[in-house]
Design an enzyme around this catalytic site. Structure first.
Site: not given
Ligand SMILES: NC(=O)c1ccc[n+]([C@@H]2O[C@H](COP(=O)([O-])OP(=O)(O)OC[C@H]3O[C@@H](n4cnc5c(N)ncnc54)[C@H](OP(=O)(O)O)[C@@H]3O)[C@@H](O)[C@H]2O)c1
Length: 269
Positions: A62, A140, A153, A157
């Site tokens: 984590d 983001s 959030y 960010k």
């Molecule tokens: N998807 C979008 O539309 C979007 C838009 C703008 C920005 N972002 C940014 O892009 C990044 C990735 O987003 P995503 O949509 O791919 O997220 P996601 O699908 O929720 O994946 C998050 C990943 O991080 C891991 N994780 C979460 N908390 C953790 C912790 N405390 N320690 C270690 N691992 C952790 C999760 O696995 P576990 O839960 O097993 O730990 C998973 O592998 C984020 O920073 C998000 O804010 C995403």
């Protein structure tokens, strides 16, 4: 094989954008270290990544915990002898109006997005200096201005920008690259979670009906940012317009968001 001989840690890479980045780096010959908390998901992602680069490993921890994040960096360096790239990708968003939000939600969101990036970056600094490598923060469009029902959030960010700017000035002589990616709305994997106003986890609605960039598209932009050693990369047309207008005409963006706020919050359910 642009990244042959290089070692990269991608936090939160067991699914979503982090996994897509890990796959593309592995395809270019990089030795990648995957990270996440759920072992099963991590094992599945590692099997996928190993198809491209068989030295890849995963370290379950984590990153919101500073000691665990320290271990992530130290185990990587003791295993491979170097660290060239750290991608701080871990993140979670919140939902709900500020007035309804339990203050602890801010703590949880900051633990993941802000401390989750600071915790591995501090111990990585000496290694990144040595390799003259890259530190990348995944932000983001919510990190460009405060948006409705996303106050925790957005603040976390936005904090990443300050961290990235400070490091760039302090490290100007060490020739490291610091990148900041403003990611727009992207496709998500099923069961992606956010933190509700009362602190419970909610599952986000799937986004199949929308025409959105894929996680692979985002990963390509992240790799381009690293290759060109750019500071800020802003994704999507809306993102680019927002980033241009926000410092010049913040009142205009505010009006647009107020008008669109019903649609905006409905899309984010
Ligand atoms: N998807 C979008 O539309 C979007 C838009 C703008 C920005 N972002 C940014 O892009 C990044 C990735 O987003 P995503 O949509 O791919 O997220 P996601 O699908 O929720 O994946 C998050 C990943 O991080 C891991 N994780 C979460 N908390 C953790 C912790 N405390 N320690 C270690 N691992 C952790 C999760 O696995 P576990 O839960 O097993 O730990 C998973 O592998 C984020 O920073 C998000 O804010 C995403």
């Amino acid at each position: 094989v642009k990244y042959k001989g290089k070692v990269a840690i991608i936090t939160g890479s067991s699914r979503g954008i982090g996994k897509a980045i890990a796959i593309q780096m592995a395809q270019q010959g990089c030795t990648v270290v995957l990270n996440g908390r759920n072992q099963e998901r991590l094992d599945q992602a590692l099997a996928e990544v190993k198809q491209y680069q068989d030295q890849a490993i995963s370290i379950r921890c984590d990153v919101g915990d500073s000691e665990e994040a320290h271990r992530l960096v130290e185990e990587t360096v003791s295993r491979f002898g170097r660290l060239d790239i750290l991608i701080n990708n871990v993140g979670v968003s919140n939902r709900g109006k500020f007035a309804d939000t339990h203050p602890d939600v801010f703590r949880k969101v900051f633990d993941t997005n802000l401390f989750g990036s600071v915790n591995p970056t501090v111990p990585a600094m000496p290694h990144i200096r040595e390799s003259k490598g890259s530190i990348v923060f995944i932000s983001s469009l919510a990190g460009i201005r405060g948006l409705p029902e996303l106050s925790a959030y957005c603040s976390a960010k936005m904090g990443l920008r300050a961290v990235a700017e400070s490091i760039r000035i302090e490290e100007v002589k060490s020739n490291i690259h610091v990148g900041l990616i403003y990611v727009g709305r992207t496709e998500i994997e099923p069961n992606k979670e956010a933190i509700a106003a009362d602190g419970s986890l909610v599952i986000l609605k799937e986004r199949h009906a929308e025409k959105l960039p894929s996680t692979g598209d985002v990963a390509r932009s992240v790799l381009k940012n690293i290759d060109r050693r750019k500071f800020i990369t802003t994704l999507t047309t809306i993102g680019k317009i927002q980033a241009f207008l926000q410092p010049r005409f913040p009142w205009l963006i505010e009006r647009i968001v107020i008008r669109a706020s019903k649609r905006f919050t409905a899309a984010n359910e």
